[in-house]
Write a protein that holds these residues in place. Sequence first.
Motif, mmCIF file in Angstrom:
data_model
loop_
_atom_site.group_PDB
_atom_site.id
_atom_site.type_symbol
_atom_site.label_atom_id
_atom_site.label_comp_id
_atom_site.label_asym_id
_atom_site.label_seq_id
_atom_site.Cartn_x
_atom_site.Cartn_y
_atom_site.Cartn_z
ATOM 1 N N UNK A 257 -9.257 0.287 -8.499
ATOM 2 C CA UNK A 257 -7.887 0.023 -7.604
ATOM 3 C C UNK A 257 -7.743 -1.009 -6.677
ATOM 4 N N UNK A 258 -9.167 -1.729 -6.277
ATOM 5 C CA UNK A 258 -9.183 -2.890 -5.570
ATOM 6 C C UNK A 258 -8.824 -3.778 -6.743
ATOM 7 N N UNK A 259 -10.235 -3.497 -7.761
ATOM 8 C CA UNK A 259 -9.935 -4.184 -9.473
ATOM 9 C C UNK A 259 -8.519 -4.432 -9.757
ATOM 10 N N UNK A 260 -7.998 -3.498 -10.139
ATOM 11 C CA UNK A 260 -7.183 -3.140 -10.114
ATOM 12 C C UNK A 260 -5.624 -4.282 -9.480
ATOM 13 N N UNK B 168 -4.269 5.388 -1.624
ATOM 14 C CA UNK B 168 -5.966 6.248 -1.822
ATOM 15 C C UNK B 168 -6.150 5.984 -0.654
ATOM 16 N N UNK B 169 -6.446 4.425 -0.102
ATOM 17 C CA UNK B 169 -7.269 4.378 1.676
ATOM 18 C C UNK B 169 -6.338 5.053 2.623
ATOM 19 N N UNK C 226 -10.205 10.405 0.904
ATOM 20 C CA UNK C 226 -10.672 9.274 0.302
ATOM 21 C C UNK C 226 -10.675 8.767 1.267
ATOM 22 N N UNK C 227 -9.980 8.733 2.712
ATOM 23 C CA UNK C 227 -9.324 7.714 3.504
ATOM 24 C C UNK C 227 -11.148 7.130 4.528
ATOM 25 N N UNK D 123 -16.506 1.953 4.344
ATOM 26 C CA UNK D 123 -16.930 0.565 3.462
ATOM 27 C C UNK D 123 -15.931 -0.288 3.142
ATOM 28 N N UNK D 124 -14.803 -0.375 4.825
ATOM 29 C CA UNK D 124 -13.985 -1.596 5.224
ATOM 30 C C UNK D 124 -13.257 -2.512 3.813
ATOM 31 N N UNK D 125 -12.552 -0.450 3.349
ATOM 32 C CA UNK D 125 -11.284 -0.975 2.463
ATOM 33 C C UNK D 125 -10.281 -1.925 2.549
#
Length: 183
Positions: free
Chosen positions: A28-31, A148-149, A154-155, A161-163
């Motif tokens: 998702x981050x890459x998207x 998602x975060x 998933x949180x 991992x500090x998203x």
Amino acid sequence: MAIGIIILIIIILLIVWGIATYNSLIDFRNRVKDAWSQIDVQLKRRFDLIPNLVETVKGYTKHESETLEEVIKARNTYLSATLPEDQLKADGELTNAINKLFALSENYPDLKANQNFQQLTQELQQTEDKIAMSRQFYNDIVMQYNNKIEMVPSNIIASIFKFKQEKFFEAKEAEKENIKVQF
């Protein structure tokens, strides 16, 4: 022995879940990054069209240099911006400058009738439509990523991992105001 196997299976399942969740967050981050780069591609196309449009307008509007300089300055501001927040601000300024340029063309019927000007404005309008679609797509991906975060479970992985949440693309206050059309 059976309890040890059950505990081992639970640990393996938790590890697999953690890896899958982490990979999903990375996806998702890459998207989000990809969606932003698609906006950037369309903005680059817009910037490539602007010098041609400005040169075409210059030939008809010798004494309207202030508006043309504003368009060029806004374009250069965007090109020098490195952070997405600065790019968003510069994009708003450029949009306003382009709108002024189009309003200026209303005062010059010969310019409006010029085939080169018509072609450039048509290309610019198509590009603006693509930018709008890219922004909408970006916001959709950001919403999915941010959800998602924030959502359980998933949180947990996201916080470990500090998203970080991404910002939505939002219109500036000046862009939300009604445009006054006078005849």
